[in-house]
Write an enzyme that holds these catalytic residues in place. Sequence first.
Site, PDB file in Angstrom:
ATOM      1  N   ASP A 245       5.254   1.147  12.089  1.00 57.92           N
ATOM      2  CA  ASP A 245       4.099   0.348  11.489  1.00 57.92           C
ATOM      3  C   ASP A 245       3.922  -1.089  12.015  1.00 57.92           C
ATOM      4  OD1 ASP A 245       3.858   2.050   8.189  1.00 57.92           O
ATOM      5  OD2 ASP A 245       3.427   2.765  10.183  1.00 57.92           O
TER       6      ASP A 245
ATOM      7  N   CYS B 154      -4.957  12.071  12.868  1.00 58.08           N
ATOM      8  CA  CYS B 154      -5.671  10.834  12.560  1.00 58.08           C
ATOM      9  C   CYS B 154      -5.467  10.115  13.919  1.00 58.08           C
ATOM     10  CB  CYS B 154      -5.089  10.185  11.552  1.00 58.08           C
ATOM     11  SG  CYS B 154      -3.537   9.517  11.653  1.00 58.08           S
TER      12      CYS B 154
ATOM     13  N   LYS C 271       0.755  -1.329   0.125  1.00 57.12           N
ATOM     14  CA  LYS C 271       0.000   0.007  -0.018  1.00 57.12           C
ATOM     15  C   LYS C 271       0.989   1.307   0.040  1.00 57.12           C
ATOM     16  CE  LYS C 271      -1.838   1.343   3.938  1.00 57.12           C
ATOM     17  NZ  LYS C 271      -1.294   2.935   4.436  1.00 57.12           N
ATOM     18  N   ASN C 272       1.792   1.358   0.713  1.00 58.07           N
ATOM     19  CA  ASN C 272       2.722   2.323   0.996  1.00 58.07           C
ATOM     20  C   ASN C 272       3.661   2.898  -0.186  1.00 58.07           C
ATOM     21  OD1 ASN C 272       1.293   3.079   3.388  1.00 58.07           O
ATOM     22  ND2 ASN C 272       2.939   2.534   4.595  1.00 58.07           N
TER      23      ASN C 272
ATOM     24  N   ARG D 125      -0.648  14.944  12.181  1.00 58.25           N
ATOM     25  CA  ARG D 125       0.286  14.377  10.977  1.00 58.25           C
ATOM     26  C   ARG D 125       0.473  15.927  10.249  1.00 58.25           C
ATOM     27  NH1 ARG D 125      -1.067   9.150   9.960  1.00 58.25           N
ATOM     28  NH2 ARG D 125       0.871   9.096   8.520  1.00 58.25           N
TER      29      ARG D 125
ATOM     30  N   ARG E 277      -8.436  -0.879   5.254  1.00 54.51           N
ATOM     31  CA  ARG E 277      -7.705  -0.102   4.562  1.00 54.51           C
ATOM     32  C   ARG E 277      -6.176  -0.374   4.145  1.00 54.51           C
ATOM     33  NH1 ARG E 277      -6.241   5.053   7.676  1.00 54.51           N
ATOM     34  NH2 ARG E 277      -5.056   5.227   5.869  1.00 54.51           N
TER      35      ARG E 277
ATOM     36  N   ARG F 113      -4.973  10.615   4.469  1.00 52.40           N
ATOM     37  CA  ARG F 113      -3.962  11.542   4.618  1.00 52.40           C
ATOM     38  C   ARG F 113      -2.625  11.545   3.418  1.00 52.40           C
ATOM     39  NH1 ARG F 113      -0.178  11.349   6.611  1.00 52.40           N
ATOM     40  NH2 ARG F 113       0.239  13.516   6.888  1.00 52.40           N
TER      41      ARG F 113
HETATM   42  C1  EPZ Z   1       4.417   7.362   5.895  1.00 49.94           C
HETATM   43  O1  EPZ Z   1       3.625   8.242   6.621  1.00 49.94           O
HETATM   44  C2  EPZ Z   1       3.487   5.984   5.998  1.00 49.94           C
HETATM   45  N1  EPZ Z   1       2.277   6.083   5.303  1.00 49.94           N
HETATM   46  C3  EPZ Z   1       3.176   5.538   7.565  1.00 49.94           C
HETATM   47  O2  EPZ Z   1       2.235   4.389   7.347  1.00 49.94           O
HETATM   48  C4  EPZ Z   1       4.356   5.535   8.369  1.00 49.94           C
HETATM   49  O3  EPZ Z   1       4.065   5.034   9.761  1.00 49.94           O
HETATM   50  C5  EPZ Z   1       5.355   6.704   8.392  1.00 49.94           C
HETATM   51  O4  EPZ Z   1       5.701   6.840   6.798  1.00 49.94           O
HETATM   52  C6  EPZ Z   1       6.646   6.401   9.134  1.00 49.94           C
HETATM   53  O5  EPZ Z   1       7.166   5.336   8.394  1.00 49.94           O
HETATM   54  C7  EPZ Z   1       2.630   6.094   3.878  1.00 49.94           C
HETATM   55  O6  EPZ Z   1       3.476   5.781   3.256  1.00 49.94           O
HETATM   56  C8  EPZ Z   1       1.150   6.155   3.199  1.00 49.94           C
HETATM   57  P1  EPZ Z   1       6.193  10.738   8.005  1.00 49.94           P
HETATM   58  P2  EPZ Z   1       4.149   9.740   6.586  1.00 49.94           P
HETATM   59  O7  EPZ Z   1       6.019  12.071   7.324  1.00 49.94           O
HETATM   60  O8  EPZ Z   1       4.926   9.961   5.284  1.00 49.94           O
HETATM   61  C9  EPZ Z   1       6.583  14.145  11.405  1.00 49.94           C
HETATM   62  C10 EPZ Z   1       0.474   2.786   7.896  1.00 49.94           C
HETATM   63  O9  EPZ Z   1      -0.009   2.449   8.831  1.00 49.94           O
HETATM   64  N2  EPZ Z   1       6.448  15.111  10.227  1.00 49.94           N
HETATM   65  O10 EPZ Z   1       7.492   9.816   7.710  1.00 49.94           O
HETATM   66  O11 EPZ Z   1       3.056  10.702   6.761  1.00 49.94           O
HETATM   67  C11 EPZ Z   1       5.399  13.175  11.720  1.00 49.94           C
HETATM   68  O12 EPZ Z   1       4.709  13.845  12.693  1.00 49.94           O
HETATM   69  C12 EPZ Z   1       0.927   4.334   7.657  1.00 49.94           C
HETATM   70  O13 EPZ Z   1       0.623   2.377   6.536  1.00 49.94           O
HETATM   71  C13 EPZ Z   1       6.461  16.408  10.497  1.00 49.94           C
HETATM   72  O14 EPZ Z   1       6.684  16.742  11.675  1.00 49.94           O
HETATM   73  O15 EPZ Z   1       5.124   9.807   7.750  1.00 49.94           O
HETATM   74  C14 EPZ Z   1       6.046  12.015  12.406  1.00 49.94           C
HETATM   75  O16 EPZ Z   1       6.477  12.429  13.696  1.00 49.94           O
HETATM   76  C15 EPZ Z   1       0.678   5.185   9.063  1.00 49.94           C
HETATM   77  N3  EPZ Z   1       6.326  17.138   9.604  1.00 49.94           N
HETATM   78  C16 EPZ Z   1       7.283  11.796  11.431  1.00 49.94           C
HETATM   79  O17 EPZ Z   1       7.448  12.971  10.818  1.00 49.94           O
HETATM   80  C17 EPZ Z   1       5.995  16.976   8.219  1.00 49.94           C
HETATM   81  O18 EPZ Z   1       5.932  17.930   7.297  1.00 49.94           O
HETATM   82  C18 EPZ Z   1       7.600  10.816  10.329  1.00 49.94           C
HETATM   83  O19 EPZ Z   1       6.282  11.170   9.726  1.00 49.94           O
HETATM   84  C19 EPZ Z   1       5.886  15.432   8.123  1.00 49.94           C
HETATM   85  C20 EPZ Z   1       6.145  14.528   9.025  1.00 49.94           C
END
Ligand code: EPZ
Length: 422
Positions: free
Chosen positions: A309, A117, A22-23, A122, A401, A93
């Site tokens: 995850d 979420c 999915k990701n 996020r 999902r 998202r």
């Molecule tokens: C991706 O989300 C994945 N989703 C998530 O999987 C996964 O948990 C996450 O990466 C971390 O590995 C998809 O790929 C669709 P991040 P993403 O931006 O990219 C902070 C699942 O269950 N952050 O890497 O949205 C954020 O708050 C989902 O399949 C900022 O502060 O995650 C977090 O603490 C859930 N500012 C950290 O970075 C930003 O602009 C990592 O988030 C962006 C992120």
Amino acid sequence: MDTFRIEGPVRLSGNIRVNGSKNASLPIMAATILGAGKSVLKSVPHLSDISVCGELLKGLGCEVGRNSDGDLFIDSTTIDNPVGEYDIVCRMRASICVLGPLLARCGRAEVSMPGGCAIGDRPVDIHLRGLRELGAKIDLKNGYIVAEAPDGLKGKEIFLGGSFGSTVLGTANILMAAVLAKGQTVIESAACEPEITSLAKCLNKMGAKITGIDSPRLVIDGVKELKPVEFEVMADRIEAGTFMIAAAITAGELKLENCRVGDMMAVIDKLRNIGVTVEADGDNCVVARKGAIKAADITTQPYPGFPTDLQAQFMTLLSLAEGNSVIIEKIFPDRFMHVAELSRMAANLRKEGAIVVVAGVKKLIAAPVMASDLRASAALVLAALAAEGTTMVSRVYHIDRGYEKIEKRLNPVGAKISRIKV
Ligand code: EPZ
């Protein structure tokens, strides 16, 4: 809203084929915006998140569907409405990752702020900072991100790191914006997740010029245009990890096919440390547990560290360990919706902020529980497989999902899950 009725305890045994990721699929679907024409993506799983992303692309003006082989096609010849509507973005998202490609292709984009979420806030501040660095004008109007770059984007050296490490979709967004920017872009502190590697390889197949793939420093030389693509989506490492834990928690033995073991070393290392055998053989692996589960400490980190995850699923496994384990969630500090529900099943968990102490118990007891977010819900299914009695898991749309008909994947190897339409 469907509910699962799950009988336990069971012992899983047999073969399961791991689906496409999915990701990995979601950013690659967004990338098809960059190559006007018909792209064909293979091994894209049939999940509600994928359908929502398809709806989003249709709203932009794309044609989206499945061909007779089940491959997903996206015809992005016409993009006449570069707007990601709230009622779609609020359901998924990851929709935020159309922002970069829309800006690169159309010179403007409006995407609803994704909002939070169940696993916490996020934020997308780093996405927006990166796009501004590339020359975009970004405003927030009525809950929408309005991005404009009428004269195109200009390459630059960009640092994408944050207190937590790197952002996966933030890296995807900036990467997809940079491939059509004028000049060279360097992304420092890029996410190194395998899904980003896969996206970069897909973009290069479309005609992009990206080097440093698989490293935290991506170098992108802008090109004039990209072509549509035919691309095979990689196997889902989080689904594979979930099934590995299913074998371990039921003291069973599963052979996982289409399993990218190389992407999963942090998880496999932990499993081996707690007494689970994992025998890799190319793209397959056999996971089994016979003896007791040993306690272990886990800290979630960006790749190649232990993936957030799989935190909920691993917590469920450790709730049956001999001794105490400590789980520290460094990526999403609020990602503990499963703690209260597992406690209802007799797990002994104590949460202090982003840390949970797991005191191993002899057994879990069936109870009515409620799914809340994708991975917490998968954890409840795993707990129910091992628990004594009949567990009812409500709101299973959360599971749908990210796991394609999970009951149809687990029942043939010994699970007793029935889906009740309520
Ligand atoms: C991706 O989300 C994945 N989703 C998530 O999987 C996964 O948990 C996450 O990466 C971390 O590995 C998809 O790929 C669709 P991040 P993403 O931006 O990219 C902070 C699942 O269950 N952050 O890497 O949205 C954020 O708050 C989902 O399949 C900022 O502060 O995650 C977090 O603490 C859930 N500012 C950290 O970075 C930003 O602009 C990592 O988030 C962006 C992120």
